[in-house]
Scaffold this motif. Structure first.
Motif, PDB file in Angstrom:
ATOM      1  N   PRO A 279      59.315  28.170  10.636  1.00  0.00           N
ATOM      2  CA  PRO A 279      58.899  27.353  11.873  1.00  0.00           C
ATOM      3  C   PRO A 279      59.163  28.218  13.285  1.00  0.00           C
ATOM      4  O   PRO A 279      59.747  29.227  13.210  1.00  0.00           O
ATOM      5  CB  PRO A 279      60.192  26.233  11.574  1.00  0.00           C
ATOM      6  N   HIS A 280      58.503  27.680  14.153  1.00  0.00           N
ATOM      7  CA  HIS A 280      58.732  28.115  15.614  1.00  0.00           C
ATOM      8  C   HIS A 280      60.278  28.260  15.976  1.00  0.00           C
ATOM      9  O   HIS A 280      61.074  27.143  15.581  1.00  0.00           O
ATOM     10  CB  HIS A 280      57.965  27.421  16.612  1.00  0.00           C
ATOM     11  N   GLU A 281      60.886  29.057  16.590  1.00  0.00           N
ATOM     12  CA  GLU A 281      62.355  29.295  16.983  1.00  0.00           C
ATOM     13  C   GLU A 281      62.584  28.478  18.337  1.00  0.00           C
ATOM     14  O   GLU A 281      63.610  27.975  18.524  1.00  0.00           O
ATOM     15  CB  GLU A 281      62.379  30.644  17.285  1.00  0.00           C
ATOM     16  N   SER A 282      61.335  28.200  18.969  1.00  0.00           N
ATOM     17  CA  SER A 282      61.661  27.321  20.439  1.00  0.00           C
ATOM     18  C   SER A 282      61.873  25.758  19.862  1.00  0.00           C
ATOM     19  O   SER A 282      61.369  25.416  19.132  1.00  0.00           O
ATOM     20  CB  SER A 282      60.440  27.320  21.267  1.00  0.00           C
ATOM     21  N   GLN A 283      62.681  25.333  20.809  1.00  0.00           N
ATOM     22  CA  GLN A 283      63.229  23.794  20.460  1.00  0.00           C
ATOM     23  C   GLN A 283      62.117  22.928  20.359  1.00  0.00           C
ATOM     24  O   GLN A 283      61.834  21.980  19.488  1.00  0.00           O
ATOM     25  CB  GLN A 283      64.512  23.583  21.468  1.00  0.00           C
ATOM     26  N   ILE A 284      61.078  23.118  21.425  1.00  0.00           N
ATOM     27  CA  ILE A 284      59.970  22.164  21.721  1.00  0.00           C
ATOM     28  C   ILE A 284      59.142  22.302  20.345  1.00  0.00           C
ATOM     29  O   ILE A 284      58.297  21.269  19.996  1.00  0.00           O
ATOM     30  CB  ILE A 284      59.278  22.536  22.797  1.00  0.00           C
ATOM     31  N   LEU A 285      59.018  23.342  19.692  1.00  0.00           N
ATOM     32  CA  LEU A 285      58.169  23.407  18.474  1.00  0.00           C
ATOM     33  C   LEU A 285      58.852  23.803  17.184  1.00  0.00           C
ATOM     34  O   LEU A 285      58.233  24.230  16.412  1.00  0.00           O
ATOM     35  CB  LEU A 285      57.026  24.603  18.882  1.00  0.00           C
ATOM     36  N   HIS A 286      60.056  23.579  16.892  1.00  0.00           N
ATOM     37  CA  HIS A 286      60.824  23.793  15.860  1.00  0.00           C
ATOM     38  C   HIS A 286      60.366  23.106  14.906  1.00  0.00           C
ATOM     39  O   HIS A 286      60.783  23.574  13.587  1.00  0.00           O
ATOM     40  CB  HIS A 286      62.563  23.549  16.074  1.00  0.00           C
ATOM     41  N   ASN A 287      59.673  21.950  14.830  1.00  0.00           N
ATOM     42  CA  ASN A 287      59.167  21.160  13.656  1.00  0.00           C
ATOM     43  C   ASN A 287      57.750  21.834  13.436  1.00  0.00           C
ATOM     44  O   ASN A 287      57.060  21.031  12.453  1.00  0.00           O
ATOM     45  CB  ASN A 287      59.185  19.741  14.044  1.00  0.00           C
TER      46      ASN A 287
END
Length: 344
Positions: A279-287
């Motif tokens: 998963p992406h580490e950024s909060q906006i793309l964590h899913n």
């Protein structure tokens, strides 16, 4: 270009308003002609006349604008601010060239999702909902009016003049991805009929916007097994050309994905494999996974090969149950319309 905030404010007082206007006026060129309005060709033609009108009001009074001139400046400022806000929130104004779509993949029998025809509520609950197993359901939407009524031409007739948000680009994780507001007619002519670029009417609550379309679908009976009320079920439309992609991601609710026309290739991974999906580490793309499912970089993402998956080609009239938090990747193989039902 808005009027100074205190120009029409009685509470500001003449002296304060005059002093502020003097400061603003000192920043402007000496004459109206010197205040150039050189705009690029990307700015809509309607903006230039509005700016010229505002410029005329600023210089025409011979002093601080007041009365009708100040009111007109405020109205022009509101219009230009709203225009700018809409353009900024619609993303960059650019087209995304369509690449040659990948061919339809072959679904191996050992990877194929199970299919079930009209299971009872109890059977679905005990064998799929409680154990959280995905399944393709058949026969449950055959009676929906959309199955005989909906087509590209029908959407032009029913919804052609309505404005909708359109995603530009193959997938939302691409660097060139953006969004734009346009009418359904324009969306169909530019991205469904014209195959030079990719646009996707994705995850939009079209049925709240156009109730006539909602009469053509039904909430699957199995949603009654959830904890929420019917009015809390989120119904989204997904309408686009061949080649649109929803990258591998997961959602926080149960999902029924109903296919009205066209086909979609779908691959699912269990939440237990999340670590192998990067998963992406950024909060906006964590899913959302960083991996291109159909062309993975196994040097960069070596553990992806450990993740087991199930897949299907979802056909018109089929409904896919995607359990909560189940990772899913979706690629349209044709011009396609799907309806998703998110429920608790």
């Amino acid at each position: 270009m808005a009027a100074p905030a205190s120009a029409g404010d009685p509470a500001a007082g003449p002296a304060a308003g005059g002093a502020l206007w003097a400061e603003v006026r000192a920043l402007l060129p000496g004459t109206e002609e010197e205040l150039a309005l050189a705009l690029s060709g990307e700015v809509d033609g309607c903006v230039q006349p509005l700016l010229r009108r505002a410029r005329g009001l600023l210089y025409g009074a011979g002093g601080r604008p007041g009365g009708e001139a100040a009111a007109a400046l405020r109205r022009l400022g509101d219009v230009l601010r709203d225009y700018s806000w809409e353009k900024l929130n619609a993303g960059p104004w650019r087209e995304s060239a369509r690449t040659e779509p990948r061919p339809a993949p072959v679904v191996r029998p050992e990877d194929a999702l199970p299919r079930l025809r009209c299971p009872s509520l109890e059977h679905f609950r005990d064998n799929y909902l409680i154990p959280q197993k995905p399944v393709v359901l058949e026969g449950i939407m055959d009676h929906w009016p959309c199955m005989r009524k909906w087509s590209v031409d029908y959407f032009c007739q029913v919804a052609g003049c309505r404005t909708v948000p359109v995603e530009l680009g193959t997938r939302y994780t691409d660097e060139e991805w953006s969004q734009k507001l346009m009418t359904v007619d324009d969306f169909i002519s530019q991205y469904i009929v014209n195959e030079k670029s990719v646009g996707y009417l994705a995850q939009h609550q079209l049925f709240d916007q156009i109730p006539e379309l909602k009469e053509d679908i039904s909430i699957p009976d199995y949603c009654c097994l959830g904890e929420g009320e019917e009015e809390h079920i989120t119904i989204n439309a997904w309408f686009g050309p061949e080649g649109t992609i929803s990258p591998l991601h997961q959602d926080p609710q149960q999902n029924f994905l109903a296919q009205v026309f066209g086909r979609k290739y779908i691959r699912l991974y269990s939440p237990q494999d999340s670590e192998n999906l990067y998963p992406h580490e950024s909060q906006i793309l964590h899913n959302t996974s960083q991996v291109d499912v159909e062309d993975p970089d196994l040097v960069k993402f070596p553990n992806f090969r450990k993740a087991a998956f199930q897949s299907c080609i979802l056909m018109p009239g089929q409904v896919l149950f995607i359990p909560v938090k189940y990772w899913h990747y979706v690629r349209s193989l044709d011009v396609s319309f799907s309806v998703s039902f998110w429920w608790s």
